[in-house]
Scaffold this active site. Structure first.
Site, PDB file in Angstrom:
ATOM      1  N   GLU A   9       1.982   6.543  -6.948  1.00 20.69           N
ATOM      2  CA  GLU A   9       0.892   7.388  -7.452  1.00 20.69           C
ATOM      3  C   GLU A   9       1.195   8.869  -7.221  1.00 20.69           C
ATOM      4  O   GLU A   9       1.073   9.696  -8.128  1.00 20.69           O
ATOM      5  CB  GLU A   9      -0.421   7.003  -6.766  1.00 20.69           C
ATOM      6  N   TYR A  50       0.827  -1.215   0.000  1.00 21.62           N
ATOM      7  CA  TYR A  50       0.000   0.000   0.000  1.00 21.62           C
ATOM      8  C   TYR A  50       0.861   1.265   0.000  1.00 21.62           C
ATOM      9  O   TYR A  50       0.649   2.156  -0.830  1.00 21.62           O
ATOM     10  CB  TYR A  50      -0.964  -0.013   1.181  1.00 21.62           C
TER      11      TYR A  50
END
Length: 206
Positions: free
Chosen positions: A135, A128
């Site tokens: 991102e 994660y």
């Protein structure tokens, strides 16, 4: 997602480098990640609430953020497609989804190996943050090109009397990760303690 994983490995072996591997999996990534919208629709409206123990709001954010990264950033800003940060989130997404769908499949078959359950509720601890870092770095890399080109921006005056600055919008998207990512991360940590502790207690009772 296995197709994407195999594509990445084949491209790496052929090139001998991990740089610019995005082009080797661009089409399947767009197809499968966009297809996640259908899964989200089912999750919210029809079949999956009883199958998938997830927060609908947090899952919706995750899916929409990935689709946004795929199309509105990586596809739209060609200059970032060679960034290593793209590979960072693609690898994180790919491993996460292979594990997740394996988990769902074996759960539906009532034959869930402990290794898959453990991977589902453990590897996210690394994957994660890895995905979110990729991102955010990709959006950050896109900012100068968005500002220079005026991509998706609408300036005044116009007949609608409306303006939109995509550059500012991307900054707001990055800021939105601050409250939402910890919620998703701690939700999964809570699920990990709940699921794996239950499994350990079940093993002891046997």
């Amino acid at each position: 997602w296995l197709v994407i994983a195999v594509g990445l490995v084949r491209a790496y072996l052929a090139k001998g480098s991990y740089h610019s591997l995005y082009y080797s999996i661009e089409k399947p990534l767009k197809f499968f990640q966009t297809g996640a919208l259908l899964e989200e629709y089912l999750l919210i409206t029809k079949y999956l609430p009883g199958i998938v123990p997830s927060s609908v709001v947090l899952t919706a954010f995750q899916v929409m953020s990935r689709v946004f990264l795929t199309w509105a950033v990586t596809h739209s800003v060609k200059e970032v497609q060679t960034e290593d940060s793209v590979l960072l989130f693609v690898v994180a997404w790919t491993i996460t989804e292979i594990i997740r769908y394996s988990f769902y499949t074996f759960s539906l078959l009532n034959h869930l190996p402990y290794l898959i359950k453990w991977a589902r509720y453990t590897l996210f601890i690394v994957l994660y943050p890895m995905g979110v870092s990729g991102e955010l770095l990709t959006i950050y890399a896109a900012l100068p090109f968005v500002r220079q080109s005026g991509l998706y921006s609408i300036s005044l005056p116009n007949k609608y009397n409306f303006s939109f600055d995509y550059y500012t919008f991307l900054i707001l998207v990055m800021i939105s990760y601050i409250p939402i990512f910890p919620q998703l991360y701690f939700h999964m940590l809570h699920q990990r303690r709940k699921v794996l502790s239950h499994t350990e207690e079940h093993k002891k009772s046997e």
